[in-house]
Design an enzyme around this catalytic site. Structure first.
Site, short mmCIF file in Angstrom:
data_model
loop_
_atom_site.label_atom_id
_atom_site.label_comp_id
_atom_site.label_asym_id
_atom_site.label_seq_id
_atom_site.Cartn_x
_atom_site.Cartn_y
_atom_site.Cartn_z
N ILE A 156 5.04 25.85 -18.09
CA ILE A 156 6.25 26.17 -18.26
C ILE A 156 7.01 28.33 -18.57
O ILE A 156 8.32 28.15 -17.84
CB ILE A 156 6.47 25.57 -19.67
CG1 ILE A 156 6.00 23.92 -18.78
CG2 ILE A 156 7.78 25.85 -19.56
CD1 ILE A 156 6.67 22.29 -20.20
N GLY A 236 9.73 24.66 -26.64
CA GLY A 236 8.68 24.62 -26.91
C GLY A 236 8.81 23.17 -28.44
O GLY A 236 7.91 21.91 -27.47
N ARG A 237 7.91 23.77 -28.87
CA ARG A 237 7.83 22.59 -30.54
C ARG A 237 8.32 22.78 -31.24
O ARG A 237 8.59 24.26 -31.96
CB ARG A 237 6.43 22.20 -30.83
CG ARG A 237 5.34 22.05 -29.95
CD ARG A 237 5.89 20.10 -29.65
NE ARG A 237 5.13 19.16 -28.46
CZ ARG A 237 5.54 19.11 -27.08
NH1 ARG A 237 6.45 19.33 -27.19
NH2 ARG A 237 4.13 18.05 -26.91
N ASP A 261 16.07 22.64 -28.56
CA ASP A 261 15.75 21.11 -27.69
C ASP A 261 14.27 20.56 -28.20
O ASP A 261 14.51 19.27 -28.36
CB ASP A 261 15.60 21.51 -26.19
CG ASP A 261 15.15 20.27 -24.87
OD1 ASP A 261 16.50 19.10 -24.72
OD2 ASP A 261 14.52 19.47 -25.29
N GLU A 266 12.56 14.88 -35.48
CA GLU A 266 12.96 15.17 -33.92
C GLU A 266 12.66 13.16 -34.55
O GLU A 266 11.89 12.16 -34.72
CB GLU A 266 12.43 14.36 -32.91
CG GLU A 266 12.46 16.41 -32.28
CD GLU A 266 11.65 16.64 -31.46
OE1 GLU A 266 11.74 16.31 -30.50
OE2 GLU A 266 11.61 18.10 -30.84
N HIS A 285 16.20 16.97 -26.79
CA HIS A 285 14.18 16.80 -26.14
C HIS A 285 13.99 16.19 -25.37
O HIS A 285 13.45 15.27 -24.64
CB HIS A 285 12.92 16.15 -27.57
CG HIS A 285 11.60 16.90 -27.10
ND1 HIS A 285 11.17 16.57 -28.00
CD2 HIS A 285 10.87 17.56 -26.06
CE1 HIS A 285 9.79 16.68 -27.75
NE2 HIS A 285 9.88 17.51 -26.12
N GLY A 288 13.33 18.71 -20.37
CA GLY A 288 12.45 19.06 -18.53
C GLY A 288 12.74 17.05 -17.91
O GLY A 288 12.03 17.35 -16.82
#
Lengths: 330, 330
Positions: A156, A236-237, A261, A266, A285, A288
């Site tokens: 990515i 990412g996270r 994102d 979450e 989130h 992608g």
């Protein structure tokens, strides 16, 4: 004859939308027993299973059901990050883990480029002015010639670098080990030395997998060292960015804007101070997840399942110690 | 000696901000008489002037003061579009007109790419949800593989094509004359046949100069023929798009979204139905105006002024019949 078929258990989410179960698995039914299950029944469905397909890709249920995994050979996760799945007993076991590497690369890179341009052109500011019918000319930023630091040198991160370079953004990266002459990044600095290098970047993109090394990597020290007005993008996270330090760096530090994102928790809690900030753009989130993503994820599993049934080597095998799919050495 | 110096009249805007007069003109003061004026005094300042520099680049005052232009050789406009300046007597005169071609190409192309990505990734929708603390995952659009039609084959249109192609958007163009194998566009269709071809494009970008041929080019017929869900981006001139037909095409036709930097009337009137639409993104005629743009515009005039003083050929000479700087024939 049915008794001799291998067993593929598919962990599905509880909700029953159109994609509650993965499409296309019917094609395997003459070669395998397919058990579609949800978290509550996972233990039962895992007993005797050879393969586990985590269609419910953020599930943490596998750890609890692990005692029942008496025949398991392979787990496939329909996600790029395997941090929600990995636990010590799995990491130490012989079970192979594969992931969805590749599916999200280009869509996420497009999201990142879009975020870079949206902030540079102050599109959030234009949208807010539009809501109050306010016509106000502003000068915006040229993207050509900016410098971006991509944290994470996986597939990515590489696609992000490729798209940013396509519009003449200079790119360097941060990874486990410093090196020069990387084909996609040129210079790679060591993530350990992030605060010493992060100030060179107008844009900082976190594309790292969540591992012990990347948890809290963008902490108060790193965020205090960014270039004045810098733009942080996290696809990412959430746990890689210290959200308290992030707010501090926006309020009193050099950070100029953040496009987020992913989050420590979450969905982002209602009480988060991030929601109301005009210098933060929040997405759910989804960076992608382009139209067709679930079909692509199911097809990617099917491709690997055909390989497994034929006794061939699987694609996208995760290094369970590192927590991601290592790049093939040249 | 002072009597023999050529006269350069600079038409400045009425407001007295930091850029009320162009920076850097001092360097010409030993070689020319510099008259800084505003619209109200333009006639007086134009009498005996050899050169007119329209720093107030959207001014329509030249036509009213034309009777006083008794020595004029050259007008430079600090804008890419010369539609506000051109009138019949000027077009028929011997006065050379030059413009700011080049300064805005890349910034506008970045804006267009940003708009394409922002819509594809539904960033306006994310920002609106953020304002109500709403976490809602959506699927977004992949940009790779989309098709864009760029209307206008000048330098700005070409830079737009270059940036869109850099992220794997397919591009074709519309211009005065149909042709194949254009180096930047490949296929160019004739603008006269727009409705027959516009349906092939996911994204339609107006980058045409405002001329009799492009006024109202995107009318009800053309907008009814776009692809279902198409995205219209206008960075050219408002008068090229029929705004009544635009609203109709969004409400009842195939058009999915519009990003508009220019309007039939600017500032966009408070009563315009465009303001409150969630399928429209409005910016205040600023797509090319990146930080430093005014300095770049002043420097571009200085460069041409040095040429004029030295008797050299000027850059960016406008074809006053066509209304734009023609592309050099290969």
């Amino acid at each position: 004859m049915a008794d001799s078929l291998p067993v593929i258990t598919v962990l599905c989410p509880d909700d029953d939308g159109p994609y509650a179960v993965p499409p296309g698995l019917d094609e395997l039914e003459d070669r395998a027993e397919i058990r579609r299950t949800t978290a509550a029944e996972l233990s039962e469905a895992l007993s005797g299973a050879d393969v586990l397909f985590l269609w419910d890709f953020f599930s943490r249920a596998v750890s609890d059901a692990w005692h029942a995994a008496d025949a398991l050979d392979w787990i496939h996760v329909a996600a790029a990050g395997v941090d929600k799945l990995l636990f010590d007993e799995l990491a130490e076991s012989e079970v192979t883990v594969t992931n969805a590497q590749g599916t999200f690369d280009r869509p996420i890179a497009e999201y990142v480029l879009g975020a870079v341009l949206a902030r540079a052109k102050d599109m959030p500011g234009s949208l807010r002015r539009q809501q109050t019918r306010t016509w106000e000319h502003r000068e915006t930023q040229r993207v050509q010639g900016l410098t971006a630091l991509v944290i994470g040198t996986g597939a990515i991160g590489r696609e992000i670098a490729t798209l940013l370079r396509a519009v003449d953004v200079e790119v360097f990266a941060a990874g486990r080990t410093a090196r020069d002459q990387d084909p996609d990044f040129g210079t790679v600095i060591a993530s350990d030395h992030l605060p010493a290098h992060i100030g060179a970047a107008d844009v900082v993109v976190n594309a790292a997998p969540l591992t012990p090394q990347t948890t809290g990597l963008l902490d108060a020290q790193a965020l205090a060292a960014v270039k004045d007005g810098a733009h942080l993008i996290n696809i990412g996270r959430g746990e890689t960015v210290d959200e308290v330090a992030l707010v501090e760096a926006l309020d009193h530090g050099p950070l100029g804007f953040a496009t987020l994102d992913v989050f420590e928790q979450e969905p982002l809690p209602q009480g988060s101070p991030l929601w109301e900030r005009e210098d933060v753009l929040i997405t759910a989130h989804m960076s992608g997840d382009v139209i067709g993503w679930r079909d692509a994820l199911a097809e990617q599993f099917l491709d690997n399942a055909r390989r497994w049934l034929a006794g061939e080597t699987l694609h996208n095998i995760v290094d369970k110690q590192k927590g991601y799919v290592p790049r093939p050495q040249p």
